[in-house]
Design a protein around this motif. Structure first.
Motif, mmCIF file in Angstrom:
data_model
loop_
_atom_site.group_PDB
_atom_site.id
_atom_site.type_symbol
_atom_site.label_atom_id
_atom_site.label_comp_id
_atom_site.label_asym_id
_atom_site.label_seq_id
_atom_site.Cartn_x
_atom_site.Cartn_y
_atom_site.Cartn_z
ATOM 1 N N LEU A 20 0.804 -1.186 0.055
ATOM 2 C CA LEU A 20 0.076 0.043 -0.095
ATOM 3 C C LEU A 20 0.925 1.141 -0.015
ATOM 4 N N HIS A 21 1.818 1.316 -0.978
ATOM 5 C CA HIS A 21 2.728 2.322 -1.088
ATOM 6 C C HIS A 21 2.508 2.930 -2.279
ATOM 7 N N ILE A 22 2.417 4.329 -2.403
ATOM 8 C CA ILE A 22 2.015 5.199 -3.623
ATOM 9 C C ILE A 22 3.319 5.925 -4.137
ATOM 10 N N TYR A 23 3.529 5.841 -5.317
ATOM 11 C CA TYR A 23 4.509 6.789 -5.675
ATOM 12 C C TYR A 23 3.867 7.927 -6.640
ATOM 13 N N GLY A 24 4.116 9.231 -6.104
ATOM 14 C CA GLY A 24 3.272 10.623 -6.543
ATOM 15 C C GLY A 24 4.248 11.585 -7.338
ATOM 16 N N SER A 25 3.496 12.508 -7.762
ATOM 17 C CA SER A 25 4.237 13.592 -8.592
ATOM 18 C C SER A 25 3.549 14.851 -8.382
ATOM 19 N N LEU A 26 4.447 15.923 -8.270
ATOM 20 C CA LEU A 26 3.879 17.243 -8.116
ATOM 21 C C LEU A 26 4.299 18.213 -9.240
ATOM 22 N N LEU A 27 4.540 17.527 -10.393
ATOM 23 C CA LEU A 27 4.734 18.131 -11.905
ATOM 24 C C LEU A 27 3.730 18.829 -12.303
ATOM 25 N N PRO A 28 2.356 18.364 -12.325
ATOM 26 C CA PRO A 28 1.284 19.015 -13.002
ATOM 27 C C PRO A 28 1.160 20.226 -12.012
ATOM 28 N N ALA A 29 0.561 21.577 -12.769
ATOM 29 C CA ALA A 29 0.376 22.776 -12.203
ATOM 30 C C ALA A 29 -0.827 22.655 -11.038
ATOM 31 N N HIS A 30 -1.627 21.682 -11.281
ATOM 32 C CA HIS A 30 -2.742 21.855 -10.309
ATOM 33 C C HIS A 30 -2.593 20.859 -9.087
ATOM 34 N N THR A 31 -1.246 20.800 -8.886
ATOM 35 C CA THR A 31 -1.063 19.931 -7.613
ATOM 36 C C THR A 31 -0.070 20.948 -6.539
ATOM 37 N N GLY A 32 -0.235 20.612 -5.381
ATOM 38 C CA GLY A 32 0.517 21.169 -4.251
ATOM 39 C C GLY A 32 -0.237 21.562 -2.990
ATOM 40 N N SER A 33 -0.054 22.578 -2.284
ATOM 41 C CA SER A 33 -0.833 22.667 -1.059
ATOM 42 C C SER A 33 -2.447 22.952 -1.304
ATOM 43 N N ILE A 34 -3.194 21.983 -0.795
ATOM 44 C CA ILE A 34 -4.548 22.050 -0.933
ATOM 45 C C ILE A 34 -5.194 23.463 -0.470
ATOM 46 N N SER A 35 -4.748 23.999 0.426
ATOM 47 C CA SER A 35 -5.479 25.221 0.989
ATOM 48 C C SER A 35 -5.009 26.182 0.015
ATOM 49 N N TRP A 36 -3.794 26.250 -0.462
ATOM 50 C CA TRP A 36 -3.482 27.295 -1.660
ATOM 51 C C TRP A 36 -4.189 27.205 -2.759
ATOM 52 N N LEU A 37 -4.244 25.783 -3.252
ATOM 53 C CA LEU A 37 -5.055 25.526 -4.635
ATOM 54 C C LEU A 37 -6.408 25.935 -4.480
ATOM 55 N N ASP A 38 -7.153 25.737 -3.403
ATOM 56 C CA ASP A 38 -8.591 25.946 -3.091
ATOM 57 C C ASP A 38 -8.778 27.708 -3.147
ATOM 58 N N LYS A 39 -7.817 28.290 -2.786
ATOM 59 C CA LYS A 39 -7.810 29.889 -2.439
ATOM 60 C C LYS A 39 -7.569 30.518 -3.798
ATOM 61 N N ASN A 40 -6.627 29.736 -4.799
ATOM 62 C CA ASN A 40 -6.278 30.224 -5.978
ATOM 63 C C ASN A 40 -6.701 29.611 -7.035
ATOM 64 N N SER A 41 -7.876 28.796 -7.156
ATOM 65 C CA SER A 41 -8.318 27.789 -8.090
ATOM 66 C C SER A 41 -8.461 28.663 -9.512
ATOM 67 N N THR A 42 -8.568 29.664 -9.658
ATOM 68 C CA THR A 42 -8.822 30.713 -10.784
ATOM 69 C C THR A 42 -7.232 30.658 -11.452
ATOM 70 N N GLU A 43 -6.384 30.239 -10.683
ATOM 71 C CA GLU A 43 -4.972 30.482 -11.278
ATOM 72 C C GLU A 43 -4.428 29.072 -11.885
ATOM 73 N N ILE A 44 -5.022 28.065 -11.837
ATOM 74 C CA ILE A 44 -5.047 26.786 -12.285
ATOM 75 C C ILE A 44 -4.969 26.874 -13.724
ATOM 76 N N SER A 45 -4.020 26.312 -14.565
ATOM 77 C CA SER A 45 -3.892 26.867 -15.734
ATOM 78 C C SER A 45 -4.890 26.301 -16.921
ATOM 79 N N THR A 46 -5.504 25.041 -16.712
ATOM 80 C CA THR A 46 -6.205 24.771 -17.948
ATOM 81 C C THR A 46 -7.630 24.199 -17.239
ATOM 82 N N THR A 47 -8.735 24.278 -18.075
ATOM 83 C CA THR A 47 -9.984 24.092 -17.642
ATOM 84 C C THR A 47 -10.144 22.665 -17.249
ATOM 85 N N ASP A 48 -9.415 21.859 -17.769
ATOM 86 C CA ASP A 48 -9.701 20.406 -17.319
ATOM 87 C C ASP A 48 -9.023 20.138 -16.007
#
Length: 226
Positions: A159-187
């Motif tokens: 039960l071990h996950i290998y992850g990535s923070l390369l996509p622009a819509h990854t990172g701190s959840i609190s920051w992403l939720d406050k700045n969702s309009t800055e996420i680059s793509t509609t998808d």
């Protein structure tokens, strides 16, 4: 969060004849043994269950010990992360080479340096380690931060996950939720919204609240202890 799903299952639980007077407890004990393990049949880790006995008449199996089978209908809450899904977890350790995370309180995850986008710079100030965005100064990741990251793969045995923070819509959840309009793509915005609403939508409609289910499962396990 993606990777969570509710699944209907038709099961048969085989009970030892010595448990014939305590069938309900025997069934719950068997179901509890499924929790927090990956099962190929369900294609996921069983987090919780809600069960209903379908047939009051059990099927007797021939043999030296005539086990009897009880048919059940069950709803299972499963965690089944696949590549490119977005999952969330709490950072428990940071180094210059990696970020270590706990997902849903039981699965471990790691993001190595080559999977952390260049915008994040590692810093160590007075023994406090963190990753801070060069372009967004208020976007930082440290121990205790809840982050959203992309799944690369999962070792189902441990039960071990290998992850990535390369996509622009990854990172701190609190920051992403406050700045969702800055996420680059509609998808990417759509995927974030879907992951946030999964538990509130599907699980709430089809199953009792997750916390209640997990609490119920834990209580059952305590009651079942000899």
């Amino acid at each position: 969060m993606e990777g969570l799903k509710v699944s209907d299952a038709n099961l048969v639980v085989y009970v030892h004849p010595s448990k014939s007077r305590r069938v309900s407890q025997a069934i719950l004990r068997e179901l509890s043994s499924l929790l927090f393990k990956f099962h190929e049949v369900f294609d996921g880790v069983v987090l919780a269950y809600d069960v209903e006995i379908v047939d009051k008449i059990a099927k007797i199996l021939p043999g030296i010990h005539p086990y009897f089978g009880v048919r059940l209908n069950a709803k299972l809450l499963l965690f089944s992360p696949k590549p490119n899904m977005l999952v969330e977890g709490k950072v428990v350790k940071l180094t210059q080479e990696s970020i270590h995370i706990i997902v849903l309180g039981f699965a471990s995850a790691v993001i190595i340096s080559e999977d952390i986008r260049e915008d994040f710079r590692y810093k160590n100030k007075n023994g406090k380690e963190l990753y801070r965005s060069r372009s967004q100064k208020h976007h930082s990741i440290k121990v205790g931060t809840m982050i959203r990251f992309m799944v690369k793969s999962m070792d189902e045995e441990i039960l071990h996950i290998y992850g990535s923070l390369l996509p622009a819509h990854t990172g701190s959840i609190s920051w992403l939720d406050k700045n969702s309009t800055e996420i680059s793509t509609t998808d990417s915005r759509k995927r974030v919204n879907e992951s946030r609403g999964l538990l509130e939508g599907q699980a709430t409609k089809e199953l009792t609240p997750i916390n209640n289910m997990i609490t119920k499962s834990k209580k059952r396990r305590i009651v079942e202890e000899p």
